[in-house]
Design a protein around this motif. Structure first.
Motif, PDB file in Angstrom:
ATOM      1  N   TYR A  69     -20.937  28.540  22.667  1.00 29.18           N
ATOM      2  CA  TYR A  69     -20.742  28.900  24.091  1.00 29.18           C
ATOM      3  C   TYR A  69     -21.443  30.196  24.347  1.00 29.18           C
ATOM      4  O   TYR A  69     -21.191  31.130  23.506  1.00 29.18           O
ATOM      5  N   SER A  93     -11.444  29.796  29.738  1.00 30.36           N
ATOM      6  CA  SER A  93     -11.639  28.751  30.427  1.00 30.36           C
ATOM      7  C   SER A  93     -10.596  28.027  31.080  1.00 30.36           C
ATOM      8  O   SER A  93      -9.579  28.203  30.440  1.00 30.36           O
ATOM      9  N   ASN A 107     -13.183  23.737  31.757  1.00 28.71           N
ATOM     10  CA  ASN A 107     -14.240  24.257  32.783  1.00 28.71           C
ATOM     11  C   ASN A 107     -15.098  25.348  31.879  1.00 28.71           C
ATOM     12  O   ASN A 107     -14.655  26.361  32.145  1.00 28.71           O
ATOM     13  N   GLN A 109     -18.222  25.705  32.928  1.00 32.39           N
ATOM     14  CA  GLN A 109     -19.204  26.193  34.017  1.00 32.39           C
ATOM     15  C   GLN A 109     -18.819  27.590  34.864  1.00 32.39           C
ATOM     16  O   GLN A 109     -19.385  28.236  35.528  1.00 32.39           O
ATOM     17  N   VAL A 125     -19.850  31.858  37.768  1.00 33.98           N
ATOM     18  CA  VAL A 125     -20.576  30.651  37.808  1.00 33.98           C
ATOM     19  C   VAL A 125     -21.727  30.672  37.150  1.00 33.98           C
ATOM     20  O   VAL A 125     -22.575  31.234  37.388  1.00 33.98           O
ATOM     21  N   LEU A 126     -21.818  29.643  36.090  1.00 32.24           N
ATOM     22  CA  LEU A 126     -22.865  29.617  35.067  1.00 32.24           C
ATOM     23  C   LEU A 126     -23.765  28.440  35.681  1.00 32.24           C
ATOM     24  O   LEU A 126     -23.402  27.486  35.984  1.00 32.24           O
ATOM     25  N   THR A 127     -25.033  28.851  35.542  1.00 25.94           N
ATOM     26  CA  THR A 127     -26.096  27.843  35.912  1.00 25.94           C
ATOM     27  C   THR A 127     -26.831  27.010  34.693  1.00 25.94           C
ATOM     28  O   THR A 127     -27.784  26.147  35.106  1.00 25.94           O
ATOM     29  N   ASP A 128     -26.458  27.623  33.474  1.00 24.53           N
ATOM     30  CA  ASP A 128     -27.015  26.684  32.254  1.00 24.53           C
ATOM     31  C   ASP A 128     -26.611  25.299  32.385  1.00 24.53           C
ATOM     32  O   ASP A 128     -25.234  24.973  32.573  1.00 24.53           O
ATOM     33  N   SER A 129     -27.552  24.356  32.278  1.00 19.31           N
ATOM     34  CA  SER A 129     -26.949  22.930  32.415  1.00 19.31           C
ATOM     35  C   SER A 129     -26.319  22.345  31.224  1.00 19.31           C
ATOM     36  O   SER A 129     -25.649  21.236  31.315  1.00 19.31           O
ATOM     37  N   TRP A 131     -23.453  23.653  30.493  1.00 20.65           N
ATOM     38  CA  TRP A 131     -22.102  23.835  30.637  1.00 20.65           C
ATOM     39  C   TRP A 131     -21.742  23.201  31.992  1.00 20.65           C
ATOM     40  O   TRP A 131     -22.075  23.604  33.107  1.00 20.65           O
ATOM     41  N   LYS A 132     -20.597  22.408  31.727  1.00 20.58           N
ATOM     42  CA  LYS A 132     -20.099  21.428  32.919  1.00 20.58           C
ATOM     43  C   LYS A 132     -18.629  21.963  33.338  1.00 20.58           C
ATOM     44  O   LYS A 132     -18.009  22.856  32.587  1.00 20.58           O
ATOM     45  N   THR A 133     -17.870  21.353  34.291  1.00 20.91           N
ATOM     46  CA  THR A 133     -16.450  21.576  34.566  1.00 20.91           C
ATOM     47  C   THR A 133     -15.620  20.820  33.777  1.00 20.91           C
ATOM     48  O   THR A 133     -14.548  21.188  33.984  1.00 20.91           O
TER      49      THR A 133
END
Length: 147
Positions: A69, A93, A107, A109, A125-129, A131-133
């Motif tokens: 992570y 998280s 989560n 993201q 809020v992470l924008t790296d694809s 990492w999802k919710t």
């Protein structure tokens, strides 16, 4: 101090367990004061609102099940809570435990970042694809152990 909790009823809490999120959490912006409590099951914790016993979140350290992570957060994003040294941050998280028996998820993201020194936090809020919710905790823990 005494706090009415969702999981344990009324409990005595040390001031060091208190965390203030000046901007609140997403969807809960009006609730800024929380306490972190140990959950009955490790490695989980409770993030309990001081203002409403109905508002509580289960937390986990994301690095326990995703050692890879990474959070690409700009320094100016954590300035409001006074973090200048990443080693002084706690990262959590929020966990979702569905009532229908589907997998427990975390989560990644929207991590919580807490300054260990002043007990203030933000939800990033992470924008790296990557990492999802909704990351399946058990499946990803098994995959991490297999590596």
């Amino acid at each position: 101090m005494k706090v009415q909790t969702k999981a344990f009823g009324q409990v005595d809490v040390d001031e060091h367990q208190k965390v203030v999120f000046p901007s609140g959490l997403f969807g809960f912006e009006n609730y800024q004061e929380y306490v972190i409590l140990d959950a009955e099951q490790q490695p989980f914790f409770w993030l309990q609102s001081v203002d409403s016993e109905a508002i509580a979140f289960v937390l986990i350290n994301p690095f326990l099940f995703r050692p890879d992570y990474e959070m690409d957060i700009h320094n100016e994003d954590v300035v409001p809570i006074g973090i200048t040294d990443p080693a002084k941050a706690l990262i959590f998280s929020i966990v979702t435990i569905p009532g229908d028996g589907s997998p427990m998820t975390a989560n990644l993201q929207g991590p919580l970042i807490i300054n260990r020194e002043n007990h203030q936090g933000i939800q990033a809020v992470l924008t790296d694809s990557r990492w999802k919710t909704k990351h399946d905790i058990v499946a990803e823990l098994s995959a991490a152990k297999a590596r």
